[in-house]
Design a protein around this motif. Structure first.
Motif, PDB file in Angstrom:
ATOM      1  N   LEU A 172       0.867  -1.113   0.002  1.00  0.00           N
ATOM      2  CA  LEU A 172       0.660   0.072  -0.045  1.00  0.00           C
ATOM      3  C   LEU A 172       0.761   0.966  -0.324  1.00  0.00           C
ATOM      4  O   LEU A 172       1.872   1.294   0.950  1.00  0.00           O
ATOM      5  N   THR A 173       0.755   1.983  -0.932  1.00  0.00           N
ATOM      6  CA  THR A 173       1.387   3.535  -0.685  1.00  0.00           C
ATOM      7  C   THR A 173       0.514   4.676  -0.512  1.00  0.00           C
ATOM      8  O   THR A 173      -0.244   4.642  -1.425  1.00  0.00           O
ATOM      9  N   PHE A 174       1.015   5.277   0.919  1.00  0.00           N
ATOM     10  CA  PHE A 174       0.175   6.508   0.878  1.00  0.00           C
ATOM     11  C   PHE A 174       0.809   7.447   1.023  1.00  0.00           C
ATOM     12  O   PHE A 174       2.482   7.479   0.678  1.00  0.00           O
ATOM     13  N   THR A 175      -0.031   8.307   0.123  1.00  0.00           N
ATOM     14  CA  THR A 175       0.499   9.844   0.045  1.00  0.00           C
ATOM     15  C   THR A 175      -0.280  10.678   0.504  1.00  0.00           C
ATOM     16  O   THR A 175      -1.553  10.957   0.365  1.00  0.00           O
ATOM     17  N   ARG A 176       0.880  11.661   1.561  1.00  0.00           N
ATOM     18  CA  ARG A 176       0.058  12.541   2.258  1.00  0.00           C
ATOM     19  C   ARG A 176      -0.152  14.016   1.410  1.00  0.00           C
ATOM     20  O   ARG A 176       1.157  14.042   1.141  1.00  0.00           O
ATOM     21  N   VAL A 177      -1.423  13.902   1.741  1.00  0.00           N
ATOM     22  CA  VAL A 177      -0.999  15.987   1.168  1.00  0.00           C
ATOM     23  C   VAL A 177      -1.579  16.652   1.605  1.00  0.00           C
ATOM     24  O   VAL A 177      -1.513  17.508   1.660  1.00  0.00           O
ATOM     25  N   ASP A 178      -2.240  16.553   2.957  1.00  0.00           N
ATOM     26  CA  ASP A 178      -2.771  17.158   4.155  1.00  0.00           C
ATOM     27  C   ASP A 178      -1.562  18.025   5.452  1.00  0.00           C
ATOM     28  O   ASP A 178      -1.166  16.415   4.945  1.00  0.00           O
ATOM     29  N   PRO A 179      -1.496  18.692   5.278  1.00  0.00           N
ATOM     30  CA  PRO A 179      -0.836  19.444   6.115  1.00  0.00           C
ATOM     31  C   PRO A 179      -0.731  18.716   7.527  1.00  0.00           C
ATOM     32  O   PRO A 179      -0.117  19.123   8.684  1.00  0.00           O
ATOM     33  N   THR A 180      -2.186  18.732   8.053  1.00  0.00           N
ATOM     34  CA  THR A 180      -2.440  18.801   9.392  1.00  0.00           C
ATOM     35  C   THR A 180      -1.494  16.934  10.326  1.00  0.00           C
ATOM     36  O   THR A 180      -1.257  16.404   9.210  1.00  0.00           O
ATOM     37  N   THR A 181      -1.890  17.088  11.429  1.00  0.00           N
ATOM     38  CA  THR A 181       0.059  16.707  12.510  1.00  0.00           C
ATOM     39  C   THR A 181      -1.227  15.312  12.299  1.00  0.00           C
ATOM     40  O   THR A 181      -0.823  14.458  12.626  1.00  0.00           O
ATOM     41  N   CYS A 182      -2.444  15.110  12.222  1.00  0.00           N
ATOM     42  CA  CYS A 182      -3.321  14.058  12.842  1.00  0.00           C
ATOM     43  C   CYS A 182      -3.199  12.964  11.949  1.00  0.00           C
ATOM     44  O   CYS A 182      -3.529  11.818  12.642  1.00  0.00           O
ATOM     45  N   LEU A 183      -2.685  13.366  10.120  1.00  0.00           N
ATOM     46  CA  LEU A 183      -2.654  12.335   9.282  1.00  0.00           C
ATOM     47  C   LEU A 183      -1.512  11.913   9.197  1.00  0.00           C
ATOM     48  O   LEU A 183      -0.829  11.396   8.555  1.00  0.00           O
ATOM     49  N   ASP A 184       0.070  12.186  10.042  1.00  0.00           N
ATOM     50  CA  ASP A 184       1.222  12.211   9.757  1.00  0.00           C
ATOM     51  C   ASP A 184       1.643  10.666  10.286  1.00  0.00           C
ATOM     52  O   ASP A 184       2.567  10.292  10.042  1.00  0.00           O
ATOM     53  N   HIS A 185       0.711  10.259  10.967  1.00  0.00           N
ATOM     54  CA  HIS A 185       0.821   8.880  11.089  1.00  0.00           C
ATOM     55  C   HIS A 185      -0.166   7.554  10.203  1.00  0.00           C
ATOM     56  O   HIS A 185      -1.635   8.204  10.419  1.00  0.00           O
ATOM     57  N   VAL A 186      -0.120   7.060   9.687  1.00  0.00           N
ATOM     58  CA  VAL A 186      -1.033   5.980   9.922  1.00  0.00           C
ATOM     59  C   VAL A 186      -0.124   4.126  10.521  1.00  0.00           C
ATOM     60  O   VAL A 186       1.177   3.722  11.048  1.00  0.00           O
ATOM     61  N   VAL A 187      -1.411   4.020  10.901  1.00  0.00           N
ATOM     62  CA  VAL A 187      -1.657   2.988  12.168  1.00  0.00           C
ATOM     63  C   VAL A 187      -2.034   1.577  11.948  1.00  0.00           C
ATOM     64  O   VAL A 187      -2.957   1.651  11.274  1.00  0.00           O
ATOM     65  N   PHE A 188      -1.258   0.275  11.731  1.00  0.00           N
ATOM     66  CA  PHE A 188      -1.541  -1.040  11.525  1.00  0.00           C
ATOM     67  C   PHE A 188      -2.045  -1.770  12.435  1.00  0.00           C
ATOM     68  O   PHE A 188      -0.518  -2.647  12.534  1.00  0.00           O
ATOM     69  N   PRO A 189      -2.494  -1.440  14.135  1.00  0.00           N
ATOM     70  CA  PRO A 189      -2.205  -2.863  14.973  1.00  0.00           C
ATOM     71  C   PRO A 189      -2.333  -3.993  14.780  1.00  0.00           C
ATOM     72  O   PRO A 189      -1.039  -4.215  15.592  1.00  0.00           O
ATOM     73  N   ASP A 190      -3.496  -4.841  13.503  1.00  0.00           N
ATOM     74  CA  ASP A 190      -2.378  -6.077  13.647  1.00  0.00           C
ATOM     75  C   ASP A 190      -1.837  -6.219  12.780  1.00  0.00           C
ATOM     76  O   ASP A 190      -1.708  -7.930  12.911  1.00  0.00           O
ATOM     77  N   PHE A 191      -1.110  -5.899  12.399  1.00  0.00           N
ATOM     78  CA  PHE A 191       0.017  -5.599  11.572  1.00  0.00           C
ATOM     79  C   PHE A 191       1.513  -5.716  12.275  1.00  0.00           C
ATOM     80  O   PHE A 191       2.533  -5.369  11.433  1.00  0.00           O
ATOM     81  N   GLY A 192       1.485  -5.328  13.107  1.00  0.00           N
ATOM     82  CA  GLY A 192       2.153  -3.831  14.226  1.00  0.00           C
ATOM     83  C   GLY A 192       3.219  -2.755  13.291  1.00  0.00           C
ATOM     84  O   GLY A 192       4.469  -3.006  13.368  1.00  0.00           O
ATOM     85  N   VAL A 193       2.345  -1.981  12.607  1.00  0.00           N
ATOM     86  CA  VAL A 193       2.774  -0.790  12.040  1.00  0.00           C
ATOM     87  C   VAL A 193       2.539   0.208  11.965  1.00  0.00           C
ATOM     88  O   VAL A 193       1.871   0.118  12.539  1.00  0.00           O
ATOM     89  N   ASN A 194       3.448   1.484  12.809  1.00  0.00           N
ATOM     90  CA  ASN A 194       3.256   2.986  12.802  1.00  0.00           C
ATOM     91  C   ASN A 194       4.008   3.471  11.655  1.00  0.00           C
ATOM     92  O   ASN A 194       4.985   3.078  12.385  1.00  0.00           O
ATOM     93  N   ALA A 195       3.774   3.572  11.015  1.00  0.00           N
ATOM     94  CA  ALA A 195       4.557   4.546  10.020  1.00  0.00           C
ATOM     95  C   ALA A 195       4.286   5.914  10.044  1.00  0.00           C
ATOM     96  O   ALA A 195       3.839   6.454   9.725  1.00  0.00           O
TER      97      ALA A 195
END
Length: 123
Positions: free
Chosen positions: A64-87
């Motif tokens: 999955l390729t995430f591209t953030r175009v929203d400058p808000t800090t809320c969306l500056d991480h993505v978390v997949f708890p079941d896969f142990g991902v906090n990117a």
């Protein structure tokens, strides 16, 4: 007369809030290609996630390729708890996340503040 206007505006606001939080909204969905060597899905992060629902095929590697175009800090991480991902999602830079598709099921992801969500289905 003023009381009636205030009442009507208040009811309209309450109706909007109920629709916003509990109403059914159109959700963009993307499906991975089962014939490809790697399933690739691009996700745009702008006031939420688009697509918000992703369907992947079991046993086919996925990115999955995430591209953030929203400058808000809320969306500056993505978390997949079941896969142990906090990117971290740097602004305007694609961030690839590899997904283990070995186990079927429904999984969720969210922003770092758990305010915006997405759904991942592996079948």
């Amino acid at each position: 007369m003023i009381k009636a206007m205030v009442l009507l505006v208040g009811l309209a606001v309450i109706g909007f809030i109920l629709w916003w939080f509990f109403g059914k909204h159109a959700v963009a969905t993307a499906t991975g290609d089962a014939e490809a060597a790697v399933q690739r899905i691009a996700v745009t992060v702008k006031g939420g996630y688009s697509p918000e629902q992703i369907v992947l095929h079991q046993g086919v590697p996925a990115v999955l390729t995430f591209t953030r175009v929203d400058p808000t800090t809320c969306l500056d991480h993505v978390v997949f708890p079941d896969f142990g991902v906090n990117a971290e999602l740097p602004l305007s830079q694609p961030q690839e996340i590899k997904i283990d598709t070995s186990k079927p099921g429904d999984y969720t992801w969210a922003c770092g503040m758990d305010m915006f969500h997405g759904k991942l289905t592996i079948d």
